[in-house]
Structures are given as structure tokens and as C-alpha cells.
Scaffold this motif. Structure first.
Motif, PDB file in Angstrom:
ATOM      1  N   HIS A   1       3.809   9.892  -6.443  1.00 28.59           N
ATOM      2  CA  HIS A   1       4.180   8.704  -7.208  1.00 28.59           C
ATOM      3  C   HIS A   1       5.295   8.943  -8.218  1.00 28.59           C
ATOM      4  O   HIS A   1       5.696   8.004  -8.907  1.00 28.59           O
TER       5      HIS A   1
ATOM      6  N   HIS B   1       3.345   5.060  -2.299  1.00 28.75           N
ATOM      7  CA  HIS B   1       3.021   6.408  -1.837  1.00 28.75           C
ATOM      8  C   HIS B   1       4.273   7.232  -1.552  1.00 28.75           C
ATOM      9  O   HIS B   1       4.184   8.442  -1.344  1.00 28.75           O
TER      10      HIS B   1
ATOM     11  N   ASP C   1       9.417   6.807 -10.847  1.00 27.75           N
ATOM     12  CA  ASP C   1       7.986   6.688 -10.555  1.00 27.75           C
ATOM     13  C   ASP C   1       7.677   5.308  -9.998  1.00 27.75           C
ATOM     14  O   ASP C   1       8.550   4.455  -9.871  1.00 27.75           O
TER      15      ASP C   1
ATOM     16  N   ASP D   1       4.201   2.774  -7.917  1.00 29.10           N
ATOM     17  CA  ASP D   1       2.904   2.704  -7.250  1.00 29.10           C
ATOM     18  C   ASP D   1       2.962   3.122  -5.781  1.00 29.10           C
ATOM     19  O   ASP D   1       1.937   3.461  -5.183  1.00 29.10           O
TER      20      ASP D   1
END
Length: 209
Positions: free
Chosen positions: A130, A96, A92, A94
Motif C-alpha cells: 500500500h 493492493h 500510498d 488503498d
């Protein structure tokens, strides 16, 4: 220009139907998924159209640049061990383009836990831009992983959709030799999702509950 282009994994219905003819270069990846090229200007992100691809050097050149930039894009990696010892791998961040890292799953696996995908392949859920989760198919733990990843995919997709946070797919996929195959079947009658395990995988994971 080449430093601002990224390979992008998106839902196949993300492109507006009225202008879909402007994106003929977009490549189908699996049920519900396509690969496109994204132009990231920092304060704005847009999908390249056919005319942009032609203007900025052609598809082969831009795909190579998009792949190289995606390889350098940062993400975080963690694992979760379930009660029976099944390990899920979580990616995961931040950016895009975290979910788009599924397009480079072979490289992601080598750089995170140091092992290439096994011959039987990898279970993958990519609910949003994300994050995604995967499990290498190596033993009977794959049966538990099927259920856990299917639940993760559906729940996270619904959350991402509710929050407008870049949903991609609620489906569970099987990655093998660079190809993604959906293991999720949609019932048009009642709208439910079920998992269908290919016959060659059943001896390893067993039929899902």
C-alpha cells in the motif's frame, strides 16, 4: 480478462516453494523482489500461473495489459521535508498495487512532481503493497535520505508484517535506468541490516552513518 490483469511487485518468498515451478514466467526484479501478474476479480485477487498465462494470451500480451492497468490504478502522493531540507516523496493508497507502482517509477515521478528521474537515479523503499517512498539523487541531501528511507523501509515493513498488511521488502533500493539494485546487506551472524553505498554514489551522498 485483460482489464483485470495487473503487474504485481511481490517478495520473492511469497510464492509457496512447493508450487514455485508453476510460476516460471515470474521475473526477478532485485534482491528479494519479483514481478508477477495478478488477476483482480474485485472480491478476490490471485497470482496467474504459467498455465493461466498460456491460456489467456501469452506473457507479452498479459504484461502489456498488466502495465496499462497499473498505470491507471489510483494512488495518493505527498512529500515530507526533513529538518535539513531533504525531501522524501511518499506514495500510498488503498489499492493492493500501490507498492507495485515502483515498477513504473519513471512514469510515477513524471505524473506526481513533474520531473523525470535524474541521471544518478532514485533511492526507493517499498515496504508494503500500500505504500512506498523515494528520493531523487541530485545533491548532498541524498545522504540524509539514505538513512531516512532505510529506517522507513524497516519500520514500515515490520508494521505491515505484524498487521498482515501485505509486506514486500525491508530493503533500500537504488533505481537507475529502470533497474533496481539493493543497497541493503544482511548479516547472517546477528541478523542486522546495513546500507552499502556504491562507490559511484559516495561523492554525492557521502558514506551512510
Amino acid at each position: 480478462m485483460s482489464e483485470q490483469v495487473y503487474l504485481r511487485l511481490i517478495a520473492d518468498d511469497m510464492l509457496p516453494p512447493e508450487i514455485v515451478d508453476a510460476y516460471e514466467y515470474v521475473r526477478p526484479v532485485a534482491q528479494g523482489l519479483v514481478e508477477a501478474l495478478s488477476l483482480d476479480l474485485g472480491d478476490a485477487v490471485s497470482m496467474l500461473r504459467d498455465s493461466d498465462v498460456a491460456q489467456y494470451g501469452g506473457l507479452e500480451k498479459l504484461r502489456a495489459a498488466g502495465r496499462a492497468n497499473l498505470l491507471k490504478d489510483p494512488f495518493e502522493y505527498d512529500t515530507v521535508e526533513l529538518d535539513d531540507g531533504t525531501v522524501l516523496h511518499l506514495v500510498d493508497g488503498d489499492s493492493h498495487y500501490v507498492g507495485s507502482q515502483v515498477l513504473l517509477l519513471d512514469e510515477v515521478m513524471r505524473t506526481t512532481h513533474g520531473h523525470p528521474p535524474p541521471p544518478e537515479g532514485v533511492l526507493v523503499a517499498v515496504p508494503g503493497r500500500h505504500h512506498f517512498a523515494f528520493h531523487p539523487i541530485m545533491d548532498h541531501h541524498a545522504g540524509t535520505a539514505v538513512k531516512a528511507l532505510a529506517s522507513f523501509g524497516i519500520e514500515s515493513y515490520e508494521n505491515d508484517a505484524d498487521e498482515g498488511n501485505g509486506p514486500i521488502s525491508p530493503y533500500l533500493y537504488w533505481w537507475r535506468d529502470g533497474t533496481l539494485t539493493s543497497l541493503t546487506a544482511f548479516d547472517n551472524g546477528d541478523g542486522t541490516l546495513t546500507i552499502e553505498v556504491p562507490g559511484e554514489l559516495e561523492p554525492i551522498m557521502g558514506p551512510p552513518a
